[in-house]
Design a protein around this motif. Structure first.
Motif, PDB file in Angstrom:
ATOM      1  N   ARG A  65      -6.310  -6.030   1.345  1.00  0.00           N
ATOM      2  CA  ARG A  65      -5.678  -7.171   2.001  1.00  0.00           C
ATOM      3  C   ARG A  65      -6.701  -7.830   2.933  1.00  0.00           C
ATOM      4  N   TYR A  95      -2.049  -9.298  -8.312  1.00  0.00           N
ATOM      5  CA  TYR A  95      -2.384  -9.464  -6.883  1.00  0.00           C
ATOM      6  C   TYR A  95      -3.517  -8.537  -6.451  1.00  0.00           C
ATOM      7  N   GLN A 133      -5.369   6.123  -8.493  1.00  0.00           N
ATOM      8  CA  GLN A 133      -4.608   4.871  -8.375  1.00  0.00           C
ATOM      9  C   GLN A 133      -3.345   4.934  -9.221  1.00  0.00           C
ATOM     10  N   PRO A 189       5.560   3.405  -6.169  1.00  0.00           N
ATOM     11  CA  PRO A 189       5.601   2.007  -5.712  1.00  0.00           C
ATOM     12  C   PRO A 189       6.373   1.103  -6.675  1.00  0.00           C
ATOM     13  N   GLN A 239       7.093  -2.354  -5.711  1.00  0.00           N
ATOM     14  CA  GLN A 239       6.505  -3.670  -5.381  1.00  0.00           C
ATOM     15  C   GLN A 239       7.547  -4.779  -5.245  1.00  0.00           C
ATOM     16  N   ARG A 293       3.374  -6.018 -13.677  1.00  0.00           N
ATOM     17  CA  ARG A 293       3.564  -4.596 -13.394  1.00  0.00           C
ATOM     18  C   ARG A 293       3.972  -3.808 -14.646  1.00  0.00           C
ATOM     19  N   ASP A 300       6.130   1.492  -2.306  1.00  0.00           N
ATOM     20  CA  ASP A 300       5.362   0.374  -1.732  1.00  0.00           C
ATOM     21  C   ASP A 300       6.080  -0.907  -2.150  1.00  0.00           C
ATOM     22  N   SER A 305      -0.999 -10.733   0.381  1.00  0.00           N
ATOM     23  CA  SER A 305      -2.256 -11.241   0.932  1.00  0.00           C
ATOM     24  C   SER A 305      -3.117 -11.726  -0.246  1.00  0.00           C
TER      25      SER A 305
END
Ligand code: SAM
Ligand code: SF4
Length: 459
Positions: free
Chosen positions: A49, A154, A192, A257, A259, A271, A297, A331
């Motif tokens: 970010r 993103y 990740q 997560p 999102q 996604r 998340d 962001s």
């Protein structure tokens, strides 16, 4: 050489800091924790970010001022170092050593070099490198894969950390052994997208286990507690939940997560799952682990997110009833598809939605944590809490918890405790024995005795 590493960002960066720090120690460096005494300062950066990027810019400015007064080697490693944005910054502030996430083992070469050293390659030797276990810690990270093969619109990570490469299971188990020998009690497997473990190796001879089977292997190694992060819903399989349920060492904590709760936004984020897919995974987890602690998340204010989309995120939050969440305002990151193709929403819209989401998270965390009051939890105590007389630690479900010290329990260790009181972000507990009886409190020293013993304790 006196070296200091300043770490920003995620647990993978913490792991990489430890890896580079142990390299520095093997070259004879002393690790210090103040810029004032350091002659080498290395910033381990995050680019996910805008905020962490700005923090690095500001610290580089401070370091440049210090270097105007005395010799100082300035280094930059991690995600930002891999990006043109970071390299421009490095040129502007006169960074001497720049190491991308795939070139960390070049630190020795970099220090030997008399010129500016920039390492940006993704080197294979990083994957079988086993760093020494961290000294005197009950908790450790263990990277099982690097990079990411997803392309969420993103996210800058696939650019900064490159494609996914799973570590060989033998290297993972070798590293795990060294952690166990060093006394580590809780290991967090890092990647990740840990659920895609092995997928990049395809049909390689020698075979990589599925992530569920890797969990079974790690869980049988003798380690007391195992956690893992991050799971991507697209690769999550019911077998992972089954492996967790049948392997006592795997903690019943899932960080998955989501999102967004809107399938329309999830599609724009690329996604590769829908709201319904996500809810199916949650149902699978609860089927195998009815008391699983669920964390997520969420990004609010993704470009094009309408109030209706945001309401779907709130309703998904209620439908799942998450125990906790990491929540972010979108962001825009240069180099990502969403930066190139979509318009950012006004800052006020993002901030206002983030505030509403945080309020919802607090309500749920308060409710979920309150339901734990009266239960016995296993705590990993890391050491002294902010208030003397107390220890801080966390449960198998990752709840930060504070307990008063008791007779026989005055430092790090794994102990049982009864939860007495809970807030949305903290649990307060009493240490108990295996029968659930409170351990005796420490005898209170009278102030005069304390004054007499203090100098002795310091001597
Ligand atoms: N690989 C993990 C996954 O896909 O779930 C997450 C890795 S990322 C380091 C951690 C979190 O940062 C993401 O889950 C996402 O919520 C957040 N994040 C990533 N890019 C972002 C952006 N451009 N703006 C705001 N939050 C972002
Ligand atoms: Fe980024 Fe998506 Fe990869 Fe996670 S899965 S690191 S959010 S691209």
């Amino acid at each position: 050489m006196k070296a200091m590493i300043v770490t920003y960002g995620c647990q993978m960066n913490e792991y990489d800091t430890h890896l580079v720090q142990s390299q520095l120690v093997s070259f004879g460096a002393d690790i210090v924790d103040s810029v004032d005494v350091a002659d080498f300062v290395l910033l381990n950066t995050c680019a996910i970010r805008g905020k962490p990027v700005e923090k690095v810019r500001s610290l580089l400015g401070d370091l440049r001022k210090i270097r105007a007064r005395r010799p100082l080697v300035i280094g930059m490693m991690g995600c930002l170092a891999q990006l043109e944005e970071g390299q421009q910054m490095a040129r502007k502030f006169g960074v001497d050593i720049l190491l991308g996430p795939g070139s960390l083992l070049d630190i020795g070469k970099a220090l030997e070099s008399n010129e500016r050293f920039w390492g940006l390659a993704f080197r294979d030797e990083l994957h079988d490198h086993v760093p020494p276990a961290p000294a005197g810690q009950l908790q450790a990270h263990l990277t099982i894969m690097r990079g990411c093969d997803h392309h969420c619109t993103y996210c800058i990570v696939p650019t900064t950390r490159g494609p996914q490469v799973s570590r060989h299971p033998d290297d993972i188990l070798r590293e795990l052994d060294s952690l166990l020998v060093a006394g580590v009690q809780e290991v967090t497997l890092l990647g990740q997208n840990v659920n895609a473990y092995g997928v990049d190796q395809g049909a390689r001879v020698g075979g990589y286990p599925s992530f569920a089977n890797l969990l079974r292997l790690v869980g049988r190694s003798g380690v007391r507690r195992v956690k893992f992060t991050t799971s991507h819903p697209m690769n999550f399989t019911e077998d992972v939940a089954a492996a967790m349920a049948e392997t006592p060492a795997i903690c019943e904590y899932v960080h998955l997560p989501v999102q967004s709760g809107s399938s329309r936004v999830l599609r724009r984020m690329a996604r590769e799952y829908t709201r319904e897919d996500y809810l199916r995974h949650v149902a699978d987890i609860r089927k195998h682990l009815p008391h699983a602690v669920l964390a997520t998340d969420i990004i609010v204010g993704f470009p094009g997110e309408t109030e209706e989309d945001f309401q779907e995120t709130l309703s998904l939050y209620d439908e799942v009833g998450f125990d906790s969440a990491y929540m972010f305002a979108y962001s825009p990151r240069p180099g990502t598809p969403s930066y190139r193709h979509f318009d950012d929403l006004p800052r006020e819209v993002k901030t206002e939605r983030l505030e509403r989401l945080i309020a919802r998270q607090k309500e749920w965390s308060a409710r979920k944590n309150a339901a734990k009051v009266g239960t016995i939890q296993e705590l990993l105590l890391r050491g002294e809490a902010h208030d003397s007389g107390f220890l801080e630690g966390h449960t198998r479900g990752n709840h930060p918890t504070v307990v008063p010290k008791a007779v026989g329990v005055t430092g790090p260790g794994v102990h049982l405790a009864r939860i007495e009181h809970a807030t949305p972000h903290m649990m307060y507990a009493t240490l108990v024995d295996s029968a659930g009886n409170a351990l005796p409190e420490l005898p209170k020293l009278n102030p005069e005795a304390a004054a007499l013993t203090a100098p002795l304790a310091m001597a």
